[in-house]
Motif scaffolding. Structure first.
Motif, PDB file in Angstrom:
ATOM      1  N   MET A   1      18.839  -3.145   0.948  1.00  0.00           N
ATOM      2  CA  MET A   1      17.758  -2.576   1.740  1.00  0.00           C
ATOM      3  C   MET A   1      17.260  -3.647   2.709  1.00  0.00           C
ATOM      4  O   MET A   1      16.897  -4.746   2.288  1.00  0.00           O
ATOM      5  CB  MET A   1      16.616  -2.093   0.844  1.00  0.00           C
ATOM      6  CG  MET A   1      15.534  -1.334   1.596  1.00  0.00           C
ATOM      7  SD  MET A   1      14.265  -0.639   0.493  1.00  0.00           S
ATOM      8  CE  MET A   1      13.399  -2.128   0.007  1.00  0.00           C
ATOM      9  N   HIS A   2      17.277  -3.317   3.995  1.00  0.00           N
ATOM     10  CA  HIS A   2      16.774  -4.219   5.022  1.00  0.00           C
ATOM     11  C   HIS A   2      15.314  -3.836   5.270  1.00  0.00           C
ATOM     12  O   HIS A   2      15.038  -2.833   5.928  1.00  0.00           O
ATOM     13  CB  HIS A   2      17.589  -4.085   6.307  1.00  0.00           C
ATOM     14  CG  HIS A   2      19.078  -4.075   6.085  1.00  0.00           C
ATOM     15  ND1 HIS A   2      19.806  -5.220   5.830  1.00  0.00           N
ATOM     16  CD2 HIS A   2      19.975  -3.052   6.050  1.00  0.00           C
ATOM     17  CE1 HIS A   2      21.090  -4.909   5.669  1.00  0.00           C
ATOM     18  NE2 HIS A   2      21.208  -3.595   5.791  1.00  0.00           N
ATOM     19  N   ALA A   3      14.377  -4.635   4.744  1.00  0.00           N
ATOM     20  CA  ALA A   3      12.965  -4.259   4.877  1.00  0.00           C
ATOM     21  C   ALA A   3      12.498  -4.367   6.323  1.00  0.00           C
ATOM     22  O   ALA A   3      11.650  -3.581   6.764  1.00  0.00           O
ATOM     23  CB  ALA A   3      12.106  -5.127   3.966  1.00  0.00           C
ATOM     24  N   GLY A   4      13.048  -5.319   7.065  1.00  0.00           N
ATOM     25  CA  GLY A   4      12.780  -5.416   8.493  1.00  0.00           C
ATOM     26  C   GLY A   4      11.301  -5.359   8.831  1.00  0.00           C
ATOM     27  O   GLY A   4      10.461  -5.979   8.183  1.00  0.00           O
ATOM     28  N   GLY A   5      10.981  -4.584   9.871  1.00  0.00           N
ATOM     29  CA  GLY A   5       9.596  -4.473  10.325  1.00  0.00           C
ATOM     30  C   GLY A   5       8.694  -3.720   9.375  1.00  0.00           C
ATOM     31  O   GLY A   5       7.486  -3.660   9.592  1.00  0.00           O
ATOM     32  N   GLY A   6       9.259  -3.143   8.312  1.00  0.00           N
ATOM     33  CA  GLY A   6       8.458  -2.459   7.301  1.00  0.00           C
ATOM     34  C   GLY A   6       9.173  -1.252   6.727  1.00  0.00           C
ATOM     35  O   GLY A   6       9.752  -0.457   7.463  1.00  0.00           O
TER      36      GLY A   6
ATOM     37  N   PRO B   1       5.975   4.427  -4.918  1.00  0.00           N
ATOM     38  CA  PRO B   1       6.134   3.980  -3.531  1.00  0.00           C
ATOM     39  C   PRO B   1       5.308   2.739  -3.217  1.00  0.00           C
ATOM     40  O   PRO B   1       4.108   2.668  -3.511  1.00  0.00           O
ATOM     41  CB  PRO B   1       5.662   5.197  -2.727  1.00  0.00           C
ATOM     42  CG  PRO B   1       5.988   6.364  -3.600  1.00  0.00           C
ATOM     43  CD  PRO B   1       5.710   5.880  -4.997  1.00  0.00           C
ATOM     44  N   HIS B   2       5.970   1.752  -2.634  1.00  0.00           N
ATOM     45  CA  HIS B   2       5.332   0.495  -2.253  1.00  0.00           C
ATOM     46  C   HIS B   2       6.092  -0.061  -1.063  1.00  0.00           C
ATOM     47  O   HIS B   2       7.221   0.341  -0.795  1.00  0.00           O
ATOM     48  CB  HIS B   2       5.318  -0.498  -3.418  1.00  0.00           C
ATOM     49  CG  HIS B   2       6.687  -0.846  -3.930  1.00  0.00           C
ATOM     50  ND1 HIS B   2       7.428   0.013  -4.722  1.00  0.00           N
ATOM     51  CD2 HIS B   2       7.463  -1.945  -3.743  1.00  0.00           C
ATOM     52  CE1 HIS B   2       8.591  -0.551  -5.020  1.00  0.00           C
ATOM     53  NE2 HIS B   2       8.634  -1.741  -4.430  1.00  0.00           N
ATOM     54  N   SER B   3       5.488  -0.991  -0.357  1.00  0.00           N
ATOM     55  CA  SER B   3       6.048  -1.452   0.921  1.00  0.00           C
ATOM     56  C   SER B   3       6.589  -2.872   0.836  1.00  0.00           C
ATOM     57  O   SER B   3       6.098  -3.704   0.059  1.00  0.00           O
ATOM     58  CB  SER B   3       4.981  -1.381   2.015  1.00  0.00           C
ATOM     59  OG  SER B   3       4.559  -0.055   2.215  1.00  0.00           O
ATOM     60  N   HIS B   4       7.598  -3.131   1.671  1.00  0.00           N
ATOM     61  CA  HIS B   4       8.148  -4.471   1.872  1.00  0.00           C
ATOM     62  C   HIS B   4       8.309  -4.694   3.370  1.00  0.00           C
ATOM     63  O   HIS B   4       8.420  -3.740   4.152  1.00  0.00           O
ATOM     64  CB  HIS B   4       9.521  -4.622   1.219  1.00  0.00           C
ATOM     65  CG  HIS B   4       9.515  -4.513  -0.260  1.00  0.00           C
ATOM     66  ND1 HIS B   4       9.081  -5.541  -1.076  1.00  0.00           N
ATOM     67  CD2 HIS B   4       9.917  -3.520  -1.095  1.00  0.00           C
ATOM     68  CE1 HIS B   4       9.207  -5.172  -2.337  1.00  0.00           C
ATOM     69  NE2 HIS B   4       9.703  -3.943  -2.379  1.00  0.00           N
ATOM     70  N   GLN B   5       8.369  -5.962   3.737  1.00  0.00           N
ATOM     71  CA  GLN B   5       8.565  -6.315   5.131  1.00  0.00           C
ATOM     72  C   GLN B   5       9.328  -7.633   5.223  1.00  0.00           C
ATOM     73  O   GLN B   5       9.127  -8.544   4.413  1.00  0.00           O
ATOM     74  CB  GLN B   5       7.211  -6.458   5.837  1.00  0.00           C
ATOM     75  CG  GLN B   5       7.296  -6.589   7.344  1.00  0.00           C
ATOM     76  CD  GLN B   5       5.911  -6.470   7.991  1.00  0.00           C
ATOM     77  OE1 GLN B   5       4.915  -6.270   7.314  1.00  0.00           O
ATOM     78  NE2 GLN B   5       5.862  -6.603   9.289  1.00  0.00           N
TER      79      GLN B   5
END
Length: 232
Positions: A93-98, A56-60
């Motif tokens: 995948m729409h990373a959008g606001g996070g 698990p890791h984050s995108h924005q």
């Protein structure tokens, strides 16, 4: 104007569980002349060994497209999106606001080979989301199909940017043509096989950039899969 980018000119990383080729600056690969192509920011070609992957890791604020060439990738994200993606499907995948997600090769014996593509959105803070669906294989074999396009277009997948991704699956000797719009720029990536595009010979991993060209003519040398990005 057109220019050829050969596969071996890309950045390369081998981490044991992951081998990756970077078309543009990414991670430890930095080239100030290769920061992207218009709003197209990343094309990474990844090979992931069995049971390995990205925890698990984050995108924005990025539109992230995954195109599998071989094997399967298992996706889980913080919006509740999940799925096992294989060849013949597309994931956006729409990373959008996070958004937080993981990508794992679930196989105990087969590698996963994929392209991951990032396109910068038109603004920050769009809602996060996830889509996955099969592509129309019959249509792809007839020529270029606009799989990804801007919101309000008739593309199967719609993103928050004035950008398009056309895909074609070509038989040996098949020729396809596409008219190119003035004021746009185009990036042709060979995902599989080899082709001749506007007189240039391209193999898997090679790319051709086009600006101020009236059309693109692609002829396959054997079976081939090509991705054409249309960006402002």
């Amino acid at each position: 104007m057109q220019a050829l980018r050969k596969s071996d000119e890309r950045g390369h990383a081998d981490r044991g569980w992951l081998e990756s080729w970077h078309s543009f600056s990414f991670s430890d690969y930095y080239d100030p002349q290769r920061m992207g192509f218009g709003t197209l920011r990343v094309i990474n070609e990844d090979i992931i060994v069995p049971t390995a992957g990205f925890p698990p890791h984050s995108h924005q604020d990025m539109e992230i497209i995954t195109y599998v060439l071989e094997g399967t990738i298992r996706h889980r994200d913080s919006t509740g999106g999940s799925g096992d993606l294989s060849h013949g499907e597309l994931q956006v995948m729409h990373a959008g606001g996070g958004i937080t997600h993981s990508e794992i090769n679930p196989s105990t014996g087969e590698r996963t080979h994929l392209l991951q593509i990032w396109i910068q959105p038109d603004r920050r803070g769009h809602p996060a989301g996830y889509e996955q669906a099969p592509l129309d294989a019959d249509a792809l074999r007839r020529g270029f199909v606009t799989a990804v396009g801007p919101k309000g277009s008739d593309a199967q997948f719609q993103i928050n940017q004035d950008a398009r991704l056309d895909i074609a699956w070509l038989a040996d000797g098949q020729t396809v043509e596409k008219a190119l719009a003035q004021g746009r720029q185009y990036y042709l990536q060979v995902a599989r096989g080899s082709v001749v595009a506007n007189g240039e010979k391209l193999a898997a991993g090679d790319a051709l950039t086009l600006r101020d060209e009236a059309k693109l003519v692609v002829t396959a040398s054997g079976e081939a899969e090509v991705l054409l990005f249309d960006v402002a």
